[in-house]
Enzyme design. Structure first.
Site, PDB file in Angstrom:
ATOM      1  N   LYS A  13       0.827  -1.214   0.000  1.00 14.14           N
ATOM      2  CA  LYS A  13       0.000   0.000   0.000  1.00 14.14           C
ATOM      3  C   LYS A  13       0.863   1.267   0.000  1.00 14.14           C
ATOM      4  O   LYS A  13       0.590   2.202  -0.744  1.00 14.14           O
ATOM      5  CB  LYS A  13      -0.917   0.037   1.233  1.00 14.14           C
ATOM      6  CG  LYS A  13      -1.832  -1.158   1.361  1.00 14.14           C
ATOM      7  CD  LYS A  13      -2.822  -0.998   2.516  1.00 14.14           C
ATOM      8  CE  LYS A  13      -2.200  -0.914   3.886  1.00 14.14           C
ATOM      9  NZ  LYS A  13      -1.548  -2.154   4.348  1.00 14.14           N
ATOM     10  N   ARG A  88      -9.893   0.901   8.706  1.00 15.08           N
ATOM     11  CA  ARG A  88      -9.442  -0.443   9.032  1.00 15.08           C
ATOM     12  C   ARG A  88     -10.508  -1.240   9.755  1.00 15.08           C
ATOM     13  O   ARG A  88     -10.297  -2.413  10.043  1.00 15.08           O
ATOM     14  CB  ARG A  88      -8.221  -0.351   9.932  1.00 15.08           C
ATOM     15  CG  ARG A  88      -6.889  -0.726   9.253  1.00 15.08           C
ATOM     16  CD  ARG A  88      -5.811  -0.428  10.260  1.00 15.08           C
ATOM     17  NE  ARG A  88      -4.579  -1.126  10.100  1.00 15.08           N
ATOM     18  CZ  ARG A  88      -3.462  -0.559   9.625  1.00 15.08           C
ATOM     19  NH1 ARG A  88      -3.475   0.657   9.158  1.00 15.08           N
ATOM     20  NH2 ARG A  88      -2.343  -1.242   9.602  1.00 15.08           N
ATOM     21  N   ARG A 127      11.959  -5.359   5.270  1.00 15.03           N
ATOM     22  CA  ARG A 127      11.664  -4.013   5.766  1.00 15.03           C
ATOM     23  C   ARG A 127      12.227  -3.824   7.183  1.00 15.03           C
ATOM     24  O   ARG A 127      12.707  -2.739   7.527  1.00 15.03           O
ATOM     25  CB  ARG A 127      10.145  -3.781   5.760  1.00 15.03           C
ATOM     26  CG  ARG A 127       9.762  -2.395   6.205  1.00 15.03           C
ATOM     27  CD  ARG A 127       8.328  -2.055   5.870  1.00 15.03           C
ATOM     28  NE  ARG A 127       7.394  -2.709   6.779  1.00 15.03           N
ATOM     29  CZ  ARG A 127       6.073  -2.601   6.692  1.00 15.03           C
ATOM     30  NH1 ARG A 127       5.527  -1.899   5.710  1.00 15.03           N
ATOM     31  NH2 ARG A 127       5.289  -3.195   7.540  1.00 15.03           N
ATOM     32  N   ARG A 133      11.237  -0.782  12.192  1.00 21.03           N
ATOM     33  CA  ARG A 133       9.974  -0.469  12.874  1.00 21.03           C
ATOM     34  C   ARG A 133       9.764  -1.405  14.067  1.00 21.03           C
ATOM     35  O   ARG A 133      10.016  -2.601  13.967  1.00 21.03           O
ATOM     36  CB  ARG A 133       8.813  -0.673  11.889  1.00 21.03           C
ATOM     37  CG  ARG A 133       8.428   0.583  11.161  1.00 21.03           C
ATOM     38  CD  ARG A 133       7.380   0.314  10.124  1.00 21.03           C
ATOM     39  NE  ARG A 133       6.120  -0.208  10.649  1.00 21.03           N
ATOM     40  CZ  ARG A 133       4.991  -0.217   9.956  1.00 21.03           C
ATOM     41  NH1 ARG A 133       4.960   0.280   8.733  1.00 21.03           N
ATOM     42  NH2 ARG A 133       3.903  -0.712  10.465  1.00 21.03           N
ATOM     43  N   ARG A 144      -0.363  -8.654  13.560  1.00 23.81           N
ATOM     44  CA  ARG A 144      -0.941  -7.684  12.620  1.00 23.81           C
ATOM     45  C   ARG A 144      -1.660  -8.389  11.466  1.00 23.81           C
ATOM     46  O   ARG A 144      -2.709  -7.931  11.008  1.00 23.81           O
ATOM     47  CB  ARG A 144       0.164  -6.758  12.074  1.00 23.81           C
ATOM     48  CG  ARG A 144       0.586  -5.708  13.101  1.00 23.81           C
ATOM     49  CD  ARG A 144       1.952  -5.155  12.789  1.00 23.81           C
ATOM     50  NE  ARG A 144       1.980  -4.396  11.559  1.00 23.81           N
ATOM     51  CZ  ARG A 144       3.078  -4.189  10.840  1.00 23.81           C
ATOM     52  NH1 ARG A 144       4.235  -4.686  11.207  1.00 23.81           N
ATOM     53  NH2 ARG A 144       3.010  -3.476   9.737  1.00 23.81           N
TER      54      ARG A 144
HETATM   55  P1  AMP Z   1       0.536   0.813   9.237  1.00 22.31           P
HETATM   56  O1  AMP Z   1       1.713   1.709   9.072  1.00 22.31           O
HETATM   57  O2  AMP Z   1      -0.640   1.225   8.411  1.00 22.31           O
HETATM   58  O3  AMP Z   1       0.887  -0.630   9.073  1.00 22.31           O
HETATM   59  O4  AMP Z   1       0.062   0.975  10.766  1.00 22.31           O
HETATM   60  C1  AMP Z   1       0.915   0.639  11.835  1.00 22.31           C
HETATM   61  C2  AMP Z   1       0.096   0.468  13.108  1.00 22.31           C
HETATM   62  O5  AMP Z   1      -0.562   1.690  13.424  1.00 22.31           O
HETATM   63  C3  AMP Z   1      -1.008  -0.566  13.042  1.00 22.31           C
HETATM   64  O6  AMP Z   1      -0.549  -1.883  13.311  1.00 22.31           O
HETATM   65  C4  AMP Z   1      -1.956  -0.060  14.113  1.00 22.31           C
HETATM   66  O7  AMP Z   1      -1.474  -0.363  15.402  1.00 22.31           O
HETATM   67  C5  AMP Z   1      -1.864   1.443  13.931  1.00 22.31           C
HETATM   68  N1  AMP Z   1      -2.852   1.961  12.946  1.00 22.31           N
HETATM   69  C6  AMP Z   1      -2.593   2.588  11.765  1.00 22.31           C
HETATM   70  N2  AMP Z   1      -3.716   2.944  11.145  1.00 22.31           N
HETATM   71  C7  AMP Z   1      -4.734   2.534  11.964  1.00 22.31           C
HETATM   72  C8  AMP Z   1      -6.151   2.594  11.879  1.00 22.31           C
HETATM   73  N3  AMP Z   1      -6.771   3.162  10.817  1.00 22.31           N
HETATM   74  N4  AMP Z   1      -6.868   2.049  12.876  1.00 22.31           N
HETATM   75  C9  AMP Z   1      -6.270   1.499  13.964  1.00 22.31           C
HETATM   76  N5  AMP Z   1      -4.954   1.396  14.101  1.00 22.31           N
HETATM   77  C10 AMP Z   1      -4.171   1.917  13.114  1.00 22.31           C
END
Ligand code: AMP
Length: 187
Positions: A13, A88, A127, A133, A144
């Site tokens: 993404k 999400r 990554r 991260r 996740r």
């Molecule tokens: P990402 O970078 O999109 O993989 O997000 C990393 C982490 O941030 C996720 O595993 C969640 O803990 C949190 N997160 C990001 N976007 C959301 C969302 N829309 N709703 C809930 N948690 C989020």
């Protein structure tokens, strides 16, 4: 144009969102990036979010709905945006629908990046070595993935029923996938 990027962690993404953002001249907004910045800066939002993020869990909707409201209410959202990592959950999707409706806008397309788990784990390891991260550990990543399948994948049907979904097979080179994205958007 409002586009949602939907897909598992490591599904491409972020990479495809950046390419698309340049091509369409529309901002890509990632709630994950916003949350990581909030954690780094020690803001109240970051303090609420950090432990959930580290465990690979979703940050609760009562925290995220406010963030989504802020994002979609911002000046940069006026001409449409590329939403990376939100909505999400169904509650978040309903919030996005309601906020866009207030602005007489809608979701135009949801790109569903489909990648098998084995490939996702392989990408996560690459990554982790590059970005470091805190949620790219094997345990948090498995969590996740499970959280994605349980809480986010139902949105595939949510948007398919509304005629907005386009499936994008996420295996191939970055160029091959961005070509599929272009075709899915009809441009
Ligand atoms: P990402 O970078 O999109 O993989 O997000 C990393 C982490 O941030 C996720 O595993 C969640 O803990 C949190 N997160 C990001 N976007 C959301 C969302 N829309 N709703 C809930 N948690 C989020």
């Amino acid at each position: 144009m409002n586009i949602i990027l939907l897909g598992p962690p490591g599904g491409g993404k972020g990479t495809q969102g950046e390419i698309l953002s340049k091509r369409l001249g529309a901002p890509r907004v990632s709630t994950g990036d916003l949350l990581r910045a909030a954690v780094k800066n020690g803001t109240p939002l970051g303090q609420k979010a950090q432990s959930f993020m580290d465990q690979g869990l979703l940050v609760p909707d009562d925290v995220i709905l406010g963030l989504i409201e802020e994002v979609l209410g911002s000046e940069q959202a006026r001409a449409g945006m590329i939403m990376d990592g939100f909505p999400r959950t169904t509650a978040q999707a309903e919030k996005v629908d309601a906020l866009l409706k207030e602005r007489k806008m809608q979701i135009d397309k949801v790109l569903n990046f489909d990648v098998a788990d084995g490939e996702l784990v392989r990408r996560m390891k690459g990554r982790a070595a590059q970005e470091g991260r805190s949620d790219d550990t094997p345990e948090a990543f498995q969590k996740r993935l499970a959280v994605y399948r349980e809480q986010t994948a139902p949105l595939i049907d949510y948007y398919r029923k509304r005629g907005r979904l386009a499936d994008v097979p996420g295996i191939g080179t970055i160029e091959e996938i961005s070509d599929r994205v272009r075709k899915a958007l009809g441009k």
